[in-house]
Design an enzyme around this catalytic site. Structure first.
Site, mmCIF file in Angstrom:
data_model
loop_
_atom_site.group_PDB
_atom_site.id
_atom_site.type_symbol
_atom_site.label_atom_id
_atom_site.label_comp_id
_atom_site.label_asym_id
_atom_site.label_seq_id
_atom_site.Cartn_x
_atom_site.Cartn_y
_atom_site.Cartn_z
ATOM 1 N N PRO A 150 0.830 -1.205 0.000
ATOM 2 C CA PRO A 150 0.000 0.000 0.000
ATOM 3 C C PRO A 150 0.867 1.257 0.000
ATOM 4 O O PRO A 150 1.898 1.310 0.663
ATOM 5 C CB PRO A 150 -0.772 -0.113 1.316
ATOM 6 C CG PRO A 150 0.154 -0.874 2.219
ATOM 7 C CD PRO A 150 0.870 -1.861 1.321
ATOM 8 N N GLY A 151 0.454 2.236 -0.775
ATOM 9 C CA GLY A 151 1.127 3.530 -0.750
ATOM 10 C C GLY A 151 0.125 4.577 -0.306
ATOM 11 O O GLY A 151 0.089 5.021 0.838
ATOM 12 N N ARG A 184 -1.765 16.350 -9.103
ATOM 13 C CA ARG A 184 -2.824 15.352 -9.337
ATOM 14 C C ARG A 184 -4.064 15.918 -10.037
ATOM 15 O O ARG A 184 -4.571 15.298 -10.973
ATOM 16 C CB ARG A 184 -3.214 14.650 -8.027
ATOM 17 C CG ARG A 184 -2.045 13.866 -7.390
ATOM 18 C CD ARG A 184 -2.498 12.994 -6.234
ATOM 19 N NE ARG A 184 -3.332 11.919 -6.696
ATOM 20 C CZ ARG A 184 -4.642 11.856 -6.580
ATOM 21 N NH1 ARG A 184 -5.302 12.801 -5.938
ATOM 22 N NH2 ARG A 184 -5.320 10.853 -7.070
ATOM 23 N N CYS A 201 1.903 29.494 -15.055
ATOM 24 C CA CYS A 201 1.330 30.119 -16.254
ATOM 25 C C CYS A 201 0.813 29.077 -17.229
ATOM 26 O O CYS A 201 1.278 28.954 -18.351
ATOM 27 C CB CYS A 201 2.309 31.084 -16.905
ATOM 28 S SG CYS A 201 3.687 30.320 -17.709
ATOM 29 N N GLU A 202 -0.141 28.306 -16.769
ATOM 30 C CA GLU A 202 -0.840 27.359 -17.627
ATOM 31 C C GLU A 202 -2.310 27.352 -17.227
ATOM 32 O O GLU A 202 -2.635 27.385 -16.037
ATOM 33 C CB GLU A 202 -0.284 25.936 -17.441
ATOM 34 C CG GLU A 202 1.186 25.839 -17.772
ATOM 35 C CD GLU A 202 1.547 24.602 -18.566
ATOM 36 O OE1 GLU A 202 0.639 23.908 -19.052
ATOM 37 O OE2 GLU A 202 2.756 24.360 -18.689
HETATM 38 C C1 LIG Z 1 2.539 2.624 -7.056
HETATM 39 C C2 LIG Z 1 2.704 1.212 -6.674
HETATM 40 C C3 LIG Z 1 2.145 0.740 -5.485
HETATM 41 C C4 LIG Z 1 1.287 1.585 -4.580
HETATM 42 O O1 LIG Z 1 0.078 1.958 -5.146
HETATM 43 P P1 LIG Z 1 -0.987 2.711 -4.222
HETATM 44 O O2 LIG Z 1 -2.132 2.927 -5.111
HETATM 45 O O3 LIG Z 1 -0.363 3.976 -3.769
HETATM 46 O O4 LIG Z 1 -1.301 1.807 -3.083
HETATM 47 C C5 LIG Z 1 2.408 -0.564 -5.122
HETATM 48 N N1 LIG Z 1 3.149 -1.379 -5.903
HETATM 49 C C6 LIG Z 1 3.683 -0.955 -7.069
HETATM 50 C C7 LIG Z 1 4.489 -1.901 -7.863
HETATM 51 C C8 LIG Z 1 3.475 0.339 -7.494
HETATM 52 O O5 LIG Z 1 3.977 0.751 -8.652
#
Ligand SMILES: *Cc1c(COP(=O)(O)O)cnc(C)c1O
Length: 430
Positions: free
Chosen positions: A286-287, A323, A354-355
């Site tokens: 998870p990120g 994003r 400036c976009e």
């Molecule tokens: C970006 C990525 C993640 C994390 O994705 P999230 O949507 O932020 O949880 C995990 N594994 C790989 C290989 C990624 O490229």
């Protein structure tokens, strides 16, 4: 408006982790990223806990790219996380934060030979993305007189309901080896001397708000695992990647909680490994889910313009939060210094770049705004600062970390000197 947990309103001001955002902006300046350490810890507990309720051998690898501040790495390292790393820089940060090399997985579809040598030197497992890379890695490991544990990244050909730029498991994606060809590459790996196929890896995409695609992904991986066992692979880990989304639009998004995610994924995984008679570690990456809602971006209103519609021109743009421009993402915005004033007018919150596309939030009902007001952009902890740039020659902002009553810089603001620090004058211009 529904505020995520680290946020609250007191004395008309937005607070994060109990700190008044108006005071934080005065003390540290704007634009300013503010992160709640407590929230990251809570998120980690919830995420890891939900999975470990089903199976003890779960290892969380934080997806390093989501937020690259060393202080964030240290928080997660202290909780036992490893990391999914994509570059030598992410390797360096993860190791500096105290993560053990065996809890890292070096990912990516385009690694340099220096990347491969670094993984071999440090004893970091590699998720191999092609046959070409496999052969290169075997040579690099051989030259170092070592054998390296690897996984292959499988492309499961699964369509996921998310933005096409962040769907990574489509049949047409640049990532992974098609499930139909995966046995051949494992066979080749088994025959090579300096690589040991020990795992299998997959990641289907990001900001996914349904759990079914993850369950289908695990089904594919279990199928592949069965075939791998038949050809003699000894699987010690199965890595299902990350991708669980968060409800950026809290009023309308329905986002599955980790418990629901675990409830969809774990029965498939557990039934599968039982049938196969194996007990591999389950790795997850998870990120966004760990860090997104821990952080806000504070930005000051420079001016208000009432034209064909109302614009609040603020001091942060897509240089700091790309994003909305890049993925059409929605981020909630709050008038932080009048957080309990009634929303009376529709504004577009626009940055200084400036976009035309430099819009942080489009057509939002907000209190009457004036120059000097403070806007908080919510859920900015993932792919926020991490994707920032110096575009338009704007120094990047500071980042502040909060823990309990403490507030301190985890990154100073860049200065104009930082813009030229890496520039070199060609001799004929001396
Ligand atoms: C970006 C990525 C993640 C994390 O994705 P999230 O949507 O932020 O949880 C995990 N594994 C790989 C290989 C990624 O490229």
């Amino acid at each position: 408006m529904i505020l995520p947990s680290p946020l609250s309103v007191g004395n008309g001001h937005l607070h994060i982790g109990g700190h008044d955002t108006v005071e934080l902006a005065e003390r540290f300046g704007t634009p300013l990223y503010v992160t709640s350490e407590d929230r990251i810890r809570e998120n980690f507990h919830r995420f890891a806990g939900a999975l470990r309720n089903h199976y003890q051998k779960v290892q969380v690898l934080y997806a390093a790219k989501a937020n690259g501040n060393l202080a964030v790495f240290k928080i997660l390292a202290s909780m036992g996380a490893g990391a999914d790393v994509f570059s030598a820089g992410e390797v360096a940060l993860a190791l500096a934060a105290g993560m053990r090399p065996e809890l890292l997985l070096f990912n990516g579809s385009s690694k340099t030979s220096a990347d491969l040598a670094l993984a071999v030197e440090k004893g970091i497992r590699v998720s191999v993305d092609s046959l070409d890379e496999l052969r290169q890695l075997d040579r690099v490991a051989g030259a170092a007189g070592k054998t390296i544990d690897i996984a292959f990244r499988v492309n499961p050909a699964i369509n996921v309901p998310t933005h096409p730029k962040i769907a990574t498991g489509l049949a047409t994606s640049k990532f992974g080896i098609p499930a139909g060809e995966i046995l051949d590459v494992y066979r080749e790996a088994l025959a090579l001397e300096h690589v040991n196929p020990a795992g299998i890896h997959c990641h289907i995409g990001s900001q996914i708000l349904a759990v079914e695609p993850f369950a289908r992904e695990v089904e594919v991986l279990i199928d592949v695992a069965g075939d791998l066992i038949d050809i003699g692979v000894n699987l010690s880990f199965i890595d299902i990647g990350g991708g669980l989304g968060i409800p950026y639009q809290r009023e309308t998004d329905r986002a599955p909680a980790p418990k629901e995610y675990a409830g969809a994924v774990m029965p498939v995984f557990l039934r599968g490994i039982k049938e196969l008679g194996i007990e591999p570690e389950l790795w997850v990456e998870p990120g966004r889910w760990l860090v997104a809602d821990s952080t806000i971006l504070l930005t000051r209103v420079n001016s208000v313009k009432i034209a064909h519609k109302a614009f609040a021109n603020v001091d942060a743009g897509f240089n700091l939060l790309v994003r909305p421009t890049m993925y059409d993402s929605y981020h909630e915005v709050v008038a932080a210094n009048r957080a309990d004033a009634p929303a009376v007018r529709e504004y577009s919150v626009t940055g200084p770049i400036c976009e035309t596309g430099d819009i942080l939030a489009k057509d939002r009902m907000l209190p009457e705004l004036a120059a000097g007001d403070l806007i908080a952009v919510l859920d900015a902890g993932a792919y926020g600062f991490a994707m920032s740039s110096q575009y338009n020659s704007r120094p990047r902002s500071a980042e502040v970390l909060l823990a309990g009553k403490e507030a301190a810089l985890m990154r100073r603001a860049e200065t104009v000197d930082d813009l030229t620090a890496a520039m070199v004058t060609p001799p004929w211009q001396e």
